[in-house]
Design an enzyme around this catalytic site. Structure first.
Site, mmCIF file in Angstrom:
data_model
loop_
_atom_site.group_PDB
_atom_site.id
_atom_site.type_symbol
_atom_site.label_atom_id
_atom_site.label_comp_id
_atom_site.label_asym_id
_atom_site.label_seq_id
_atom_site.Cartn_x
_atom_site.Cartn_y
_atom_site.Cartn_z
ATOM 1 N N CYS A 98 0.870 -1.182 0.000
ATOM 2 C CA CYS A 98 0.000 0.000 0.000
ATOM 3 C C CYS A 98 0.903 1.226 0.000
ATOM 4 O O CYS A 98 1.993 1.189 -0.577
ATOM 5 C CB CYS A 98 -0.992 -0.022 1.164
ATOM 6 S SG CYS A 98 -0.255 -0.072 2.813
ATOM 7 N N TRP A 99 0.479 2.315 0.615
ATOM 8 C CA TRP A 99 1.260 3.541 0.542
ATOM 9 C C TRP A 99 2.574 3.436 1.319
ATOM 10 O O TRP A 99 3.645 3.734 0.809
ATOM 11 C CB TRP A 99 0.425 4.714 1.058
ATOM 12 C CG TRP A 99 1.158 6.021 1.053
ATOM 13 C CD1 TRP A 99 1.586 6.720 2.141
ATOM 14 C CD2 TRP A 99 1.572 6.780 -0.089
ATOM 15 N NE1 TRP A 99 2.236 7.878 1.757
ATOM 16 C CE2 TRP A 99 2.238 7.937 0.380
ATOM 17 C CE3 TRP A 99 1.449 6.608 -1.460
ATOM 18 C CZ2 TRP A 99 2.773 8.903 -0.458
ATOM 19 C CZ3 TRP A 99 1.979 7.569 -2.309
ATOM 20 C CH2 TRP A 99 2.630 8.693 -1.809
#
Length: 351
Positions: A98-99
């Site tokens: 993810c981020w």
């Protein structure tokens, strides 16, 4: 190894091609800006859901935000299990990120591992990947670039496409940027990628090249449409040996008529682009070119653009920017047929 395993990008890179799926757990908006090459988007929070949870976090408190977010994440992961992952075998090996490698990818990787899949989570997430790409492009590999030079319409892009088709190593920056590199270079019905996505595409191409073989590239300017070629890559290109591709002006007009046929069908779009040249050529000249476009005199317009705009600009810049152009290998095309480009490509590839 215990799953989900959390590995750094440096650990993952050598085996990146071995994963059965690279799963981007970020929202669709984040994914569209840039992502790991080959990744698929499986959001655990969609764009509007991220806004909702973020608003709760700011306006209420972290507990309420996490409670709502957890329900949404659970629902989205369940839907992915029932659809995208339903047919995956026991040995299916996914990489999840993810981020920043936190809650979103952690939640998805945890569930996948509990099912029994050997899931790997990228420590540091997309930010770690992006840091690696930036560093790699600041210090690109010592590739043997051979720069295809030539005036507009001489067939540089077609030659690169042909070289690629016969198995040569090609860095086609215009293809990666979805742009033909000039004021008229916007591709119909295809938007350019973001700058970060452009850089990801370049990085992915560079890392697969064989250092012992030449890499053919076109003599681009620093910008391809709205996108900037990384400085260190451009410096390597501009210091490299050149090939001077030549083609007669009538054949260049024919080639450009084929490649830019969409403007012949939509002269108003062409005129809109020509307006960007007013400062260089004056309103009267641009109005004259508008008249040619509106009357369907496209070959005459293309010829004038070559003589009065593109060729002078090319001659002003090529020697200054590509230091080995004076010693360039001359490669002459007799025509613009497929056989002409295949012959030229084979000659270059064999050299």
């Amino acid at each position: 190894m215990k799953y989900p395993a959390v590995l750094s990008f440096a650990d993952i890179l050598p085996q990146l091609h071995e994963f059965d799926a690279i799963i981007d757990a970020r929202s669709e908006g984040e994914f569209a800006l840039d992502h790991l090459p080959g990744a698929i988007n499986c959001p655990v929070l969609h764009d509007e859901e991220r806004v909702r949870v973020g608003t709760l976090y700011k306006q209420v408190n972290a507990f309420e935000a996490k409670k709502v977010g957890a329900a949404l994440v659970a629902y989205n992961i369940a839907r992915h299990l029932e659809t995208l992952f339903a047919d995956k075998p026991r040995d299916w090996k996914p990489l999840v990120y993810c981020w920043r490698g936190g809650n979103r990818s952690g939640s998805l990787a945890h569930v996948l591992a509990k099912v029994g899949w050997p899931a790997i989570q990228l420590d540091g997430g997309y930010k770690a990947y992006r840091a690696h790409v930036s560093s790699a492009l600041d210090n690109p590999p010592e590739l043997q670039f051979r720069v295809i030079c030539g005036t507009t319409g001489s067939g540089k892009s077609r030659l690169l496409e042909t070289l690629d088709a016969i198995g040569a190593q090609v860095l086609d920056l215009e293809r990666l940027a979805a742009h033909r590199g000039s004021v008229l270079g916007h591709l119909p019905n295809e938007a350019q990628p973001t700058q970060k996505m452009f850089e990801s595409r370049i990085w992915d191409k560079l890392r697969h090249f064989d250092l012992d073989k030449p890499v053919f590239v076109e003599s681009e300017s620093k910008k391809v449409g709205n996108l900037r070629v990384p400085d260190a890559v451009m410096e390597r290109m501009r210091a490299s040996p050149c090939v001077a591709l030549t083609l007669s002006r009538p054949n260049r007009v024919r080639l450009l008529m084929e490649d830019y046929n969409h403007f012949a069908q939509d002269p108003q779009a062409l005129n809109g682009q020509l307006d960007h040249l007013v400062q260089l050529h004056g309103r009267a000249k641009i109005d004259a070119w508008h008249a040619l476009a509106n009357s369907g005199a496209m070959p005459e317009l293309v010829d004038q653009l070559l003589v009065e705009h593109y060729d002078p600009a090319y001659l002003r810049s090529i020697d200054r920017n590509f230091v080995q152009y004076g010693q360039a290998q001359v490669l002459e095309l007799g025509d613009i047929g497929q056989d002409d480009f295949v012959g030229a490509a084979r000659a270059l590839h064999a050299a």
